[in-house]
Structures are given as structure tokens and as C-alpha cells.
Design an enzyme around this catalytic site. Structure first.
Site, mmCIF file in Angstrom:
data_model
loop_
_atom_site.group_PDB
_atom_site.id
_atom_site.type_symbol
_atom_site.label_atom_id
_atom_site.label_comp_id
_atom_site.label_asym_id
_atom_site.label_seq_id
_atom_site.Cartn_x
_atom_site.Cartn_y
_atom_site.Cartn_z
ATOM 1 N N LYS A 22 2.709 8.771 -34.467
ATOM 2 C CA LYS A 22 3.361 8.523 -32.946
ATOM 3 C C LYS A 22 2.181 7.956 -32.160
ATOM 4 C CE LYS A 22 3.596 12.135 -29.694
ATOM 5 N NZ LYS A 22 2.632 11.842 -28.837
ATOM 6 N N ASN A 23 0.974 8.740 -32.156
ATOM 7 C CA ASN A 23 -0.067 8.500 -31.199
ATOM 8 C C ASN A 23 -0.867 6.971 -31.626
ATOM 9 O OD1 ASN A 23 0.630 10.359 -29.697
ATOM 10 N ND2 ASN A 23 -1.000 11.859 -30.210
ATOM 11 N N CYS A 116 1.327 17.766 -15.772
ATOM 12 C CA CYS A 116 1.953 17.557 -16.981
ATOM 13 C C CYS A 116 1.937 19.088 -17.612
ATOM 14 C CB CYS A 116 0.958 16.736 -18.027
ATOM 15 S SG CYS A 116 1.128 16.805 -19.911
ATOM 16 N N ARG A 121 -4.390 16.311 -16.629
ATOM 17 C CA ARG A 121 -4.492 14.915 -17.312
ATOM 18 C C ARG A 121 -4.221 13.515 -16.298
ATOM 19 N NH1 ARG A 121 -0.324 15.093 -22.099
ATOM 20 N NH2 ARG A 121 -1.836 13.620 -23.123
ATOM 21 N N ASP A 306 -3.939 18.976 -31.010
ATOM 22 C CA ASP A 306 -2.481 18.696 -31.201
ATOM 23 C C ASP A 306 -2.094 19.862 -32.495
ATOM 24 O OD1 ASP A 306 -2.446 17.170 -29.396
ATOM 25 O OD2 ASP A 306 -2.309 15.047 -30.470
ATOM 26 N N ARG A 398 10.334 14.604 -29.208
ATOM 27 C CA ARG A 398 9.553 13.316 -28.606
ATOM 28 C C ARG A 398 8.558 12.730 -29.545
ATOM 29 N NH1 ARG A 398 6.134 14.659 -23.295
ATOM 30 N NH2 ARG A 398 5.465 12.986 -24.030
HETATM 31 N N1 EPU Z 1 -8.956 13.029 -18.828
HETATM 32 C C1 EPU Z 1 -9.416 12.966 -17.665
HETATM 33 N N2 EPU Z 1 -9.435 11.904 -17.050
HETATM 34 C C2 EPU Z 1 -8.946 10.518 -17.719
HETATM 35 C C3 EPU Z 1 -8.395 10.825 -18.908
HETATM 36 C C4 EPU Z 1 -8.624 12.119 -19.549
HETATM 37 O O1 EPU Z 1 -9.776 13.928 -17.000
HETATM 38 O O2 EPU Z 1 -8.884 9.565 -17.178
HETATM 39 C C5 EPU Z 1 -9.000 14.399 -19.314
HETATM 40 C C6 EPU Z 1 -7.540 14.941 -19.886
HETATM 41 O O3 EPU Z 1 -7.196 15.650 -18.826
HETATM 42 C C7 EPU Z 1 -8.030 15.958 -20.865
HETATM 43 C C8 EPU Z 1 -9.054 15.430 -21.663
HETATM 44 O O4 EPU Z 1 -9.744 14.014 -20.603
HETATM 45 O O5 EPU Z 1 -8.410 17.078 -20.554
HETATM 46 C C9 EPU Z 1 -8.845 14.544 -22.954
HETATM 47 O O6 EPU Z 1 -7.647 13.840 -22.874
HETATM 48 P P1 EPU Z 1 -7.392 12.443 -23.625
HETATM 49 O O7 EPU Z 1 -7.359 11.479 -22.588
HETATM 50 O O8 EPU Z 1 -8.200 12.260 -24.658
HETATM 51 O O9 EPU Z 1 -5.655 12.762 -24.011
HETATM 52 P P2 EPU Z 1 -4.716 11.507 -23.929
HETATM 53 O O10 EPU Z 1 -5.273 10.199 -24.580
HETATM 54 O O11 EPU Z 1 -4.119 11.586 -22.664
HETATM 55 C C10 EPU Z 1 -4.106 11.762 -26.359
HETATM 56 C C11 EPU Z 1 -2.999 11.976 -27.134
HETATM 57 C C12 EPU Z 1 -2.572 13.717 -27.076
HETATM 58 C C13 EPU Z 1 -3.630 14.431 -27.587
HETATM 59 C C14 EPU Z 1 -4.987 13.912 -26.656
HETATM 60 C C15 EPU Z 1 -6.273 14.720 -27.127
HETATM 61 C C16 EPU Z 1 -1.658 9.864 -27.292
HETATM 62 C C17 EPU Z 1 -0.649 9.326 -26.633
HETATM 63 N N3 EPU Z 1 -1.761 11.275 -26.652
HETATM 64 O O12 EPU Z 1 -3.795 12.249 -25.086
HETATM 65 O O13 EPU Z 1 -1.528 13.818 -28.027
HETATM 66 O O14 EPU Z 1 -3.600 15.991 -27.370
HETATM 67 O O15 EPU Z 1 -5.222 12.551 -27.029
HETATM 68 O O16 EPU Z 1 -6.571 14.380 -28.607
HETATM 69 O O17 EPU Z 1 -2.533 9.445 -27.955
HETATM 70 C C18 EPU Z 1 0.634 15.066 -28.296
HETATM 71 O O18 EPU Z 1 0.816 14.067 -29.372
HETATM 72 O O19 EPU Z 1 1.220 15.971 -28.498
HETATM 73 C C19 EPU Z 1 -0.460 14.879 -27.586
HETATM 74 C C20 EPU Z 1 -0.631 15.674 -26.347
#
Ligand code: EPU
Length: 418
Positions: A22-23, A116, A121, A306, A398
Site C-alpha cells: 500500500k505504502n 490523526c 502528523r 507499522d 484501509r
Molecule cells: N513529521 C513532521 N512533519 C512533516 C512530516 C512528518 O513532523 O512534515 C513527523 C510525523 O508526525 C512523525 C514523523 O515525522 O512523527 C515521521 O513521519 P513520516 O512523515 O515518516 O510518516 P508518513 O510519511 O506520514 C509513512 C507511512 C506510515 C508509516 C510512517 C513511518 C505512508 C503512506 N505512510 O507515513 O504508514 O507509519 O511513514 O514509517 O507511506 C500505515 O501504513 O499504517 C502508516 C501509518
């Protein structure tokens, strides 16, 4: 609202095949916006987040055709460079269209994601990257708008902390920027590498993906491509934990074992009988004695956040006390309360969960609160005495393709009810 009704106590025996990630599929779909030629994606999982992303792309101007496991996306014109609140609030990953839209159309308007279930996030780092690439970013009425009428310009950008979709978003923006972009402190997740390999097939010039420094030489135009999405490492990991918890003989095929190496190391340390059969197959065998092992979530190649909830379910069935530390998200322990309702002994202390095992679990009515939390409740239900009813399984829909059919196929007593 759909529920799962699960009778626990049956070992899982047989073979489960892994679906596409998915990701990985989410950014791959967003990447299709970067060209007016057809992008063909194979093995996109049939899950709700993917349908949401496809709906968003259609609103933006893409045509979508499905034929078996091939999805063809054609975006001759960007009709509306916008991700509305209705979609972003159900799926944060909608913000992945920011970079591609700013790069191709010179304008992107995306609703701010807001809160969220697993933490705040924000997308501030995505926006900081776009500003560095020369976009003007403004915020009004809950939306952010990034404008770059004369195109984006290559730059050097360092993420303050590692972000997976942030890295993907900025990578997709940089491929069409003028000149060279260097992305530092980039995420090294397999999903980032998969996106880079799709973009390269589309004509992008990228080096260093899979390391923390990614270099991009901007090109003026990208073309169509065909790409097969990688296997879902989180789905594979979830099933392997299910096999171990139920003391089953379970083989997971079609996966990439090196993508969940940190989980494998913990499982072996905890006494799970787990062997890699070949490059794409891992087998769990019965007869292991589970013992408690501490675990801390980390960015790749560390233990994936995850899989934290599922690992916690496993630790409720291990002898001894384990400390699970969540470092990526500030509020990702909501499954703990529900596991406790089933008899688990867990104490929460900030970002740590202290699990005392082994606890006999008993079936109960529980509520799924987010995707991976729901998966951990399914795992607990598979070993609980009696019947568990998990409410709000739309969370699990999801991200897990046909999970009840896959589990029933290896002997689980699970059914969906209204
Ligand atoms: N963060 C910030 N600012 C930003 C972006 C992120 O503060 O602009 C923080 C987030 O709040 C978090 C940390 O940085 O505390 C890391 O978050 P990241 O951005 O890496 O998460 P994401 O890209 O939103 C993806 C996956 C998630 C997975 C995380 C961590 C996708 C679509 N989602 O989310 O997947 O948990 O990376 O590996 O790729 C899931 O599949 O259940 C899921 C939540």
C-alpha cells in the site's frame, strides 16, 4: 459498520501470499501525475486507501483503467490541481500529490491534514522542501497552496527529521525541477526506493535512493512506464507474527525478507522458529517457546513502527517482561487499552509500553482505532479463548487486502459481519 467475529485457539497452517505494498502504491499513483503518457502499475493492492487515492487522481484529471492486476493511469491534462478536505481527512497520504502537481502544473492546493489517530502528523517538512525548491507557499481556509509558475529550481535540502512521504513528495517535485537537487537526511525505506525506480523508468535521473542522500538531475519531461509494486513488508510481517502467536506452521510467499530484517531478528531472539526458505518465502514452524524481548521502533532499516502494535500482541504471549518504545509517533499505543480488555497486562508510560507475559487472552468486544492497531487486535483474537468481536474494521480495510479471506484460508475462524 462491518465487524470481524473471530473464534480463537486455532493454529494457522498453510501458505499465505503477500499483496503489493500500500505504502509503495500510494506514491506510485501520485507519480503518474508527472507525465501525460500512460503509467501502468502492477500489483496495486485492493484496499480502501488506494481507492481514495484513485478517486483523488480522477478529480485531478486522470483516467484510470483496471485490467486484472494492472492499473493504467493517463493524465493528459491537470484539470484541478487540488486535494480537497473530504479526501485528505480520510487519508493523510493525499498530501503526496503536492510535489507532483507543483512540478507539473506549477500549482498545487492541498487541504491541511489536521489531527490523526496516531499523532499530530503535520506536513511542515514537505512544505519547507517545496519552498527550498522555489515554490511560494501560502495557507488559507485550511488549505496550503504551493505556486511555482516558472517551474521549480534544483536546490540542496536537509530534512529536520526523517519523513517517508516527505522524502517521496520532494523527490517527485525535484525530478522536473531545473538543475540538480540534493536531498539530505532522506528516508531510506524500501517504498522510497520503489518510487525512485518507477521514476527512473519514467526518465528521471536519480541516484542514492536507499541512502540518506538522494541526488536528482532535473529533466524537462517524463514519459510513461510500466512498474510492478514491491511486496507489502508490513502485511508479510503481520502474517508471520500471526503464525508465531498461534504456534502454527505458516509459510508466507511473495515477500522480500530483507525488507523486514529487523523484525526477523527480534522474532528469532524471542524464540520463534522462523526460517527463510528462499528469496521470497519465509516459514514459521510450531514448537518455539516465546520469551520477552525489548523493542524500539526506528526508521528503516530499524524495526518498523507499522509492526509495533502486532509485536505488542506477540509479546503478550511471551514469557517475561518486555519494554516496547515507540519513537516515530507520539500516540501510537491505542491498541494497548483494547489488548488489556482481552486480558493482556500492559502499562503505558509515555512513549513506552511495558508488557508482562504470558497472559491468557479471552475474547471480548473491542474497537479498532487505526490500521495497525486493528491488525494487532486480530492477532490477539486468534489466540484468545472464545469469541472476539472487532468493531470498526474499516480501519483494517484501509490497508490489508482481503485479510479475512487470507486468514480463513490458513485455518483461522474469522468472518465479517454487519
Ligand atoms: N513529521 C513532521 N512533519 C512533516 C512530516 C512528518 O513532523 O512534515 C513527523 C510525523 O508526525 C512523525 C514523523 O515525522 O512523527 C515521521 O513521519 P513520516 O512523515 O515518516 O510518516 P508518513 O510519511 O506520514 C509513512 C507511512 C506510515 C508509516 C510512517 C513511518 C505512508 C503512506 N505512510 O507515513 O504508514 O507509519 O511513514 O514509517 O507511506 C500505515 O501504513 O499504517 C502508516 C501509518
Amino acid at each position: 459498520m462491518d465487524k470481524f467475529v473471530i473464534q480463537g485457539g486455532t493454529p494457522l497452517n498453510g501458505t499465505i501470499h503477500t499483496s503489493g505494498s500500500k505504502n509503495s502504491a500510494l506514491p506510485a499513483l501520485a507519480a503518474a501525475l508527472l507525465t501525460d503518457e500512460p503509467v501502468v502499475l502492477e500489483r496495486i493492492p485492493k484496499v480502501r486507501d488506494i481507492r481514495t487515492m484513485q478517486r483523488l487522481l480522477v478529480d485531478i484529471g486522470s483516467r484510470m483503467e483496471e485490467d486484472g492486476e494492472r492499473t493504467t493511469i493517463v493524465t493528459e491534462k491537470i484539470v484541478s490541481p487540488e486535494a480537497p478536505y473530504e479526501l485528505v481527512k480520510t487519508m493523510r497520504a493525499s498530501s503526496l500529490v503536492l510535489g507532483p502537481l507543483a512540478a507539473r502544473a506549477g500549482r498545487a492546493r492541498v487541504s491541511l491534514p489536521g489531527g490523526c489517530a496516531i499523532g499530530a502528523r503535520p506536513i511542515d517538512m514537505h512544505l519547507a522542501g517545496l519552498v527550498k525548491l522555489g515554490a511560494r507557499v501560502s495557507q488559507e481556509h485550511g488549505y496550503v497552496e504551493a505556486v511555482a509558475p516558472d517551474g521549480l529550481k534544483g536546490t540542496r535540502f536537509t530534512f529536520d527529521r526523517i519523513t517517508v512521504t516527505g522524502t517521496e513528495d520532494i523527490l517527485m517535485a525535484a525530478v522536473l525541477a531545473h538543475g540538480e537537487t540534493v536531498i539530505e537526511n532522506a528516508a531510506r525505506e524500501p517504498e522510497v526506493v520503489d518510487l525512485a525506480s518507477l521514476l527512473r523508468k519514467m526518465g528521471a535521473k536519480i541516484e542514492g535512493d536507499g541512502t540518506s542522500v538522494i541526488r536528482v538531475q532535473g529533466v524537462t519531461k517524463l514519459h510513461g512506464a510500466t512498474h510492478r509494486i514491491i511486496a507489502d513488508r508490513i502485511e508479510a510481517g503481520t502474517f508471520l507474527i500471526a503464525g508465531a502467536m498461534t504456534d502454527g506452521d505458516l509459510t508466507v510467499t511473495g515477500c522480500v525478507p530483507e525488507h523486514f530484517g529487523a523484525m526477523t531478528a527480534k522474532m528469532l531472539e524471542a524464540g520463534v522458529r522462523m526460517t527463510q526458505v528462499d528469496d521470497t518465502t519465509v516459514r514459521i514452524q510450531p514448537g518455539g517457546t516465546l520469551k520477552a524481548v525489548d523493542m524500539t521502533t526506528q526508521e528503516y532499516p530499524g524495526f518498523a513502527t507499522d509492526l509495533q502494535a502486532q509485536y505488542m500482541a506477540l509479546m503478550t504471549q511471551a514469557d517475561g517482561i518486555s519494554i516496547i518504545t515507540e519513537t516515530i509517533f507520539e500516540n501510537r499505543f491505542m491498541h494497548a487499552q483494547e489488548l488489556m480488555r482481552m486480558g493482556a497486562k500492559i502499562r503505558l508510560d509515555g512513549r513506552q509500553a511495558i508488557v508482562a507475559g504470558r497472559s491468557p487472552l479471552s475474547g471480548a468486544g473491542v474497537i479498532a482505532s487505526d490500521l495497525r492497531a486493528s491488525a494487532s487486535l486480530v492477532l490477539a483474537a486468534l489466540v484468545a479463548k472464545g469469541e472476539t468481536v472487532i468493531d470498526r474494521v474499516y480501519h483494517i480495510d484501509r490497508g490489508y487486502e482481503s485479510i479475512e479471506e487470507k486468514l480463513a484460508g490458513v485455518g483461522a475462524k474469522i468472518r465479517r459481519a454487519e
